[in-house]
Scaffold this active site. Structure first.
Site, PDB file in Angstrom:
ATOM      1  N   HIS A   1       0.843  -1.236   0.162  1.00  0.00           N
ATOM      2  CA  HIS A   1      -0.150   0.150  -0.007  1.00  0.00           C
ATOM      3  C   HIS A   1       0.905   1.344  -0.175  1.00  0.00           C
ATOM      4  O   HIS A   1       2.136   1.073   0.138  1.00  0.00           O
ATOM      5  CB  HIS A   1      -0.821  -0.065   1.135  1.00  0.00           C
TER       6      HIS A   1
ATOM      7  N   HIS B   1       3.791   7.238   3.633  1.00  0.00           N
ATOM      8  CA  HIS B   1       4.996   6.136   3.506  1.00  0.00           C
ATOM      9  C   HIS B   1       4.469   5.071   2.380  1.00  0.00           C
ATOM     10  O   HIS B   1       3.181   5.104   1.852  1.00  0.00           O
ATOM     11  CB  HIS B   1       5.011   5.355   4.929  1.00  0.00           C
TER      12      HIS B   1
ATOM     13  N   GLU C   1       7.553   1.049   5.130  1.00  0.00           N
ATOM     14  CA  GLU C   1       7.144   0.069   5.885  1.00  0.00           C
ATOM     15  C   GLU C   1       7.258  -1.177   5.205  1.00  0.00           C
ATOM     16  O   GLU C   1       7.181  -1.291   4.305  1.00  0.00           O
ATOM     17  CB  GLU C   1       5.664   0.384   6.144  1.00  0.00           C
TER      18      GLU C   1
END
Ligand code: CO
Length: 134
Positions: free
Chosen positions: A7, A79, A130
């Site tokens: 994502h 992010h 991440e």
């Protein structure tokens, strides 16, 4: 080491307005809002064919995205999340290469119930990264 993009997260000042933009203006499928107190955010997932976009709104006084929104009052890309097979092995490899892992260095359970870690943006071209074990 890296798998798919899982994502891309966008910090937003108004989650309802951002959800409406993606659902009504862009015609995307969006989830219900989900409060994640452990992460200090409320999140809505925008489901795309190849990845998700996460809309993040601060939750609580110590939200990790509050300072980001102070600098970017209209919101901004926060992010990018990459999938990995073995988050501990990847973490140890990156630490050995000098990368900084945020927090206590141990994976937390992310929004999808899977272990996640964050890497320092200064070590990755100014982008908060991440990692999610899938
Ligand atoms: Co994320």
């Amino acid at each position: 080491m890296l798998g798919r993009v899982n994502h891309i997260a966008i910090a937003v000042p108004d989650l309802a307005a951002a959800t409406s933009t993606y659902r009504d203006t862009l015609g995307a499928r969006v989830s219900q809002a989900q409060a994640l107190p452990e992460h200090g955010v409320t999140v809505v997932f925008v489901e795309l064919p190849n990845a998700k976009v996460e809309l993040l709104e601060p939750l609580g006084a110590d939200s990790p995205i509050a300072a980001f929104l102070e600098k970017n009052p209209s919101g901004g890309m926060h992010h990018i999340c990459y999938e990995v097979d073995d988050i501990i092995a990847v973490r140890d490899q990156l630490k050995a290469a000098g990368a900084r892992v945020l927090g206590d260095g141990n994976p937390k359970t992310g929004a999808h119930g899977k272990p996640v870690l964050f890497l320092h943006p200064k070590d990755f071209n100014g982008t908060l990264v991440e990692l999610e074990q899938v």
